[in-house]
Design a protein around this motif. Structure first.
Motif, short mmCIF file in Angstrom:
data_model
loop_
_atom_site.label_atom_id
_atom_site.label_comp_id
_atom_site.label_asym_id
_atom_site.label_seq_id
_atom_site.Cartn_x
_atom_site.Cartn_y
_atom_site.Cartn_z
N ARG A 148 0.83 -1.21 0.00
CA ARG A 148 0.00 0.00 0.00
C ARG A 148 0.86 1.25 0.00
O ARG A 148 2.02 1.24 0.43
CB ARG A 148 -0.91 0.01 1.23
CG ARG A 148 -2.03 -0.99 1.18
CD ARG A 148 -2.87 -0.97 2.44
NE ARG A 148 -3.37 0.37 2.78
CZ ARG A 148 -4.09 0.63 3.87
NH1 ARG A 148 -4.38 -0.35 4.71
NH2 ARG A 148 -4.51 1.84 4.12
N ARG A 149 0.28 2.34 -0.47
CA ARG A 149 0.93 3.64 -0.40
C ARG A 149 0.76 4.20 1.00
O ARG A 149 -0.31 4.12 1.58
CB ARG A 149 0.30 4.59 -1.43
CG ARG A 149 0.92 5.99 -1.45
CD ARG A 149 0.24 6.83 -2.51
NE ARG A 149 -1.18 7.02 -2.24
CZ ARG A 149 -1.67 7.98 -1.45
NH1 ARG A 149 -0.85 8.83 -0.84
NH2 ARG A 149 -2.96 8.09 -1.26
N ILE A 150 1.84 4.75 1.56
CA ILE A 150 1.74 5.36 2.89
C ILE A 150 0.97 6.67 2.77
O ILE A 150 1.36 7.57 2.04
CB ILE A 150 3.14 5.61 3.48
CG1 ILE A 150 3.88 4.29 3.64
CG2 ILE A 150 3.02 6.33 4.83
CD1 ILE A 150 5.32 4.45 4.11
N SER A 151 -0.15 6.74 3.45
CA SER A 151 -1.04 7.90 3.37
C SER A 151 -1.34 8.40 4.77
O SER A 151 -1.04 7.74 5.77
CB SER A 151 -2.35 7.50 2.68
OG SER A 151 -3.03 6.52 3.47
N THR A 188 6.14 -0.89 3.99
CA THR A 188 5.09 -1.52 3.20
C THR A 188 5.62 -2.69 2.37
O THR A 188 4.86 -3.32 1.63
CB THR A 188 4.41 -0.50 2.28
OG1 THR A 188 5.39 0.14 1.46
CG2 THR A 188 3.68 0.56 3.11
#
Length: 222
Positions: A148-151, A188
């Motif tokens: 996943r993208r770190i958001s 991730t």
């Protein structure tokens, strides 16, 4: 079954979680006032008289030598001479970054670990703090963040928060709000979430098993 909804007081909100069976109260080794606990920090809270009945009690020795121990979902690692001498170091908000003499001997620690309401907890006793020039970390693996993208949402949902009961209220504190070195980090590739800690008594992270509501209110930018 009962759903507890975190009440946003200031700054970072804790996630709302899916309901689970509630468990019996835990106690803190050292009395602490709400103002002392939350001074200059971002926090959320919920009120509960029932948590911890299903807790597993573990015992380990926090050694003067470097070491590590798995405590439920939490992996604790520390460098040598990490613990401040409890007899002289003091404990509480405002002391976390103060220099200290190292504890003269190993310290036996009791920790209760449990899962409740979509979160996992670890409560440590006795209260101790760590030397600011040593490195003590907690790591939890959450496979669902792999790839996943770190958001900002991920940061809010999967950060490791400091948590402590004051009476019948459990507070969740984002310590990175005032100390960026205590922010949670995310890998991730492996699913590891980890952060530096400056003290015991308790920490919490979501289980990752259930869908949760979006964060409520602003998120710490640290």
């Amino acid at each position: 079954m009962r759903r507890y909804v975190p009440l946003l007081i200031a700054g970072t909100a804790l996630i709302a979680a899916a309901c689970r069976d509630s468990v019996a109260p835990t106690t803190d080794a050292t009395p602490v006032s709400t103002l002392e606990l939350l001074s200059d920090q971002s926090f959320s809270r919920f009120v509960s008289r029932t948590e911890g009945a299903g807790a597993q009690t573990l015992n380990f020795t926090f050694t003067k030598a470097a070491g590590s121990v798995q405590l439920g979902d939490f992996l604790l690692k520390w460098q040598d001479n990490s613990v401040c001498d409890p007899a002289t170091s003091g404990y509480g908000v405002g002391t976390w970054k103060m220099s200290c003499a190292a504890a003269p001997s190993d310290i036996p620690i009791t920790v209760k670990v449990w899962e409740d309401n979509g979160r996992v907890y670890a409560d440590f006793s006795p209260d101790i703090r760590f030397s600011p020039d040593r490195n003590v970390t907690l790591t939890v693996n959450r496979p669902e963040i792999v790839g996943r993208r770190i958001s900002l949402r991920m940061v809010a949902e999967y950060s490791i928060y400091y948590t402590r009961r004051v009476g019948d209220t459990r507070f969740f504190v984002d310590e990175a709000w005032g100390d960026p070195e205590q922010r949670s980090h995310f890998d991730t590739r492996t699913g590891d979430v980890w952060r530096e800690i400056r003290h015991f008594s308790g920490f919490v992270i979501r289980t990752g098993e259930e869908e949760v509501n979006p964060p409520i209110g602003p998120i710490s930018g640290n």
